[in-house]
Motif scaffolding. Structure first.
Motif, mmCIF file in Angstrom:
data_model
loop_
_atom_site.group_PDB
_atom_site.id
_atom_site.type_symbol
_atom_site.label_atom_id
_atom_site.label_comp_id
_atom_site.label_asym_id
_atom_site.label_seq_id
_atom_site.Cartn_x
_atom_site.Cartn_y
_atom_site.Cartn_z
ATOM 1 N N ALA A 185 0.707 -1.138 -0.108
ATOM 2 C CA ALA A 185 -0.076 0.013 -0.049
ATOM 3 C C ALA A 185 0.920 1.242 -0.042
ATOM 4 N N LYS A 186 0.612 2.161 -0.772
ATOM 5 C CA LYS A 186 1.335 3.392 -0.846
ATOM 6 C C LYS A 186 0.307 4.744 -1.257
ATOM 7 N N TYR A 187 0.177 5.676 -0.342
ATOM 8 C CA TYR A 187 -0.631 6.724 -0.539
ATOM 9 C C TYR A 187 -0.323 7.871 0.381
ATOM 10 N N ASP A 188 -1.008 9.218 0.032
ATOM 11 C CA ASP A 188 -0.886 10.283 0.953
ATOM 12 C C ASP A 188 -1.791 11.129 0.626
ATOM 13 N N PHE A 189 -2.494 11.456 1.799
ATOM 14 C CA PHE A 189 -3.524 12.435 1.720
ATOM 15 C C PHE A 189 -3.330 13.509 2.673
ATOM 16 N N ASN A 190 -4.307 14.850 2.394
ATOM 17 C CA ASN A 190 -4.172 15.813 3.248
ATOM 18 C C ASN A 190 -5.671 16.639 3.256
ATOM 19 N N TRP A 191 -6.253 17.119 4.199
ATOM 20 C CA TRP A 191 -7.245 17.759 4.124
ATOM 21 C C TRP A 191 -7.444 18.694 5.337
ATOM 22 N N ALA A 192 -8.040 19.683 5.281
ATOM 23 C CA ALA A 192 -8.394 20.881 6.413
ATOM 24 C C ALA A 192 -9.707 21.458 6.275
ATOM 25 N N VAL A 193 -10.306 21.738 7.517
ATOM 26 C CA VAL A 193 -11.376 22.585 7.566
ATOM 27 C C VAL A 193 -11.284 23.909 8.364
ATOM 28 N N SER A 194 -11.682 25.025 7.862
ATOM 29 C CA SER A 194 -11.332 26.355 8.598
ATOM 30 C C SER A 194 -12.970 27.098 8.572
ATOM 31 N N ASP A 195 -13.882 26.899 9.632
ATOM 32 C CA ASP A 195 -14.950 27.609 9.585
ATOM 33 C C ASP A 195 -15.083 28.882 10.341
ATOM 34 N N ASP A 196 -14.887 30.103 9.736
ATOM 35 C CA ASP A 196 -14.645 31.309 10.434
ATOM 36 C C ASP A 196 -16.197 31.431 11.446
ATOM 37 N N SER A 197 -17.183 31.125 11.124
ATOM 38 C CA SER A 197 -18.576 31.507 11.801
ATOM 39 C C SER A 197 -18.249 30.931 13.085
ATOM 40 N N SER A 198 -17.923 29.766 13.017
ATOM 41 C CA SER A 198 -17.594 28.851 14.542
ATOM 42 C C SER A 198 -16.282 28.835 15.208
ATOM 43 N N SER A 199 -15.337 29.373 14.526
ATOM 44 C CA SER A 199 -13.890 29.340 14.993
ATOM 45 C C SER A 199 -13.493 27.777 15.032
ATOM 46 N N ASN A 200 -13.813 27.057 14.249
ATOM 47 C CA ASN A 200 -13.865 25.702 14.227
ATOM 48 C C ASN A 200 -12.749 25.480 13.216
ATOM 49 N N GLU A 201 -11.688 24.625 13.606
ATOM 50 C CA GLU A 201 -10.506 24.302 12.607
ATOM 51 C C GLU A 201 -10.116 22.841 12.911
ATOM 52 N N PHE A 202 -10.205 22.186 11.909
ATOM 53 C CA PHE A 202 -9.483 20.711 12.147
ATOM 54 C C PHE A 202 -9.014 20.208 10.862
ATOM 55 N N GLY A 203 -8.186 19.138 11.038
ATOM 56 C CA GLY A 203 -7.634 18.568 9.680
ATOM 57 C C GLY A 203 -6.988 17.333 9.750
ATOM 58 N N HIS A 204 -6.630 16.751 8.914
ATOM 59 C CA HIS A 204 -5.844 15.315 8.923
ATOM 60 C C HIS A 204 -4.770 15.286 7.965
ATOM 61 N N GLN A 205 -3.702 14.683 8.033
ATOM 62 C CA GLN A 205 -2.735 14.305 7.007
ATOM 63 C C GLN A 205 -2.185 12.914 7.153
ATOM 64 N N GLU A 206 -2.155 11.948 6.157
ATOM 65 C CA GLU A 206 -1.603 10.879 6.574
ATOM 66 C C GLU A 206 -0.789 10.321 5.211
ATOM 67 N N ALA A 207 0.241 9.416 5.363
ATOM 68 C CA ALA A 207 1.182 9.135 4.457
ATOM 69 C C ALA A 207 1.539 7.498 4.866
ATOM 70 N N ARG A 208 1.561 6.670 3.719
ATOM 71 C CA ARG A 208 1.635 5.215 4.080
ATOM 72 C C ARG A 208 2.706 4.857 2.753
ATOM 73 N N ASP A 209 3.663 4.058 3.198
ATOM 74 C CA ASP A 209 4.408 3.188 2.187
ATOM 75 C C ASP A 209 4.726 1.901 2.918
ATOM 76 N N GLY A 210 4.121 0.974 2.257
ATOM 77 C CA GLY A 210 4.106 -0.231 2.932
ATOM 78 C C GLY A 210 3.521 -0.469 3.932
ATOM 79 N N GLU A 211 4.315 -1.007 5.188
ATOM 80 C CA GLU A 211 3.732 -1.231 6.427
ATOM 81 C C GLU A 211 4.096 -0.072 7.266
ATOM 82 N N ASN A 212 4.897 1.176 6.752
ATOM 83 C CA ASN A 212 5.023 2.385 7.534
ATOM 84 C C ASN A 212 4.108 3.490 7.277
ATOM 85 N N THR A 213 3.336 3.789 8.172
ATOM 86 C CA THR A 213 2.267 4.890 8.171
ATOM 87 C C THR A 213 2.441 5.923 9.232
#
Length: 129
Positions: free
Chosen positions: A41-69
């Motif tokens: 398995a090999k992948y890489d992703f990244n996403w983020a959310v910033s909602d100004d009206s609620s001051s809510n910020e969150f996100g996630h990023q991950e990369a995998r290459d074989g068994e290493n994540t």
């Protein structure tokens, strides 16, 4: 006469049973054109959310290459702090996380309405009679 009919029906049943296909398990047949590439398995992703009206910020990023994540995610907590989790998974070592907080907890600056939650007891005078 009954014996002749019985023998004739037995021969017909034997012939019919011999003509049916065998229903045994066989692995699927693939031609060389239908073969697929198997690998680690090999992948890489990244996403983020910033909602100004609620001051809510969150996100996630991950990369995998074989068994290493490895990856991280963050979320703006209601008390004003930013929680960040950095993690890695390396084969049999399992999930290893490092959790950090930025800022000071302050419930006055929280972006949610402050509510007091108290048990509410209601006495019904008709209930005990």
């Amino acid at each position: 006469m009954n014996t002749k009919v019985l023998i004739l029906l037995s021969l017909a049943a034997f012939a019919a049973a011999d003509s049916f296909e065998s229903y045994e398990y066989r692995p699927p047949h693939r031609s060389s054109e239908e073969s697929y590439e198997s690998g680690e398995a090999k992948y890489d992703f990244n996403w983020a959310v910033s909602d100004d009206s609620s001051s809510n910020e969150f996100g996630h990023q991950e990369a995998r290459d074989g068994e290493n994540t490895q990856g991280s995610y963050y979320v703006q907590l209601p008390d004003g702090r930013l929680q960040t989790v950095k993690y890695f998974v390396d084969g049999d070592s399992g999930y290893v996380a490092e959790v950090n907080y930025e800022g000071e907890a302050s419930f006055e600056s929280a972006s949610f309405e402050s509510r007091e939650y108290r048990p509410r007891y209601v006495y019904d005078s008709n209930e005990s009679k």
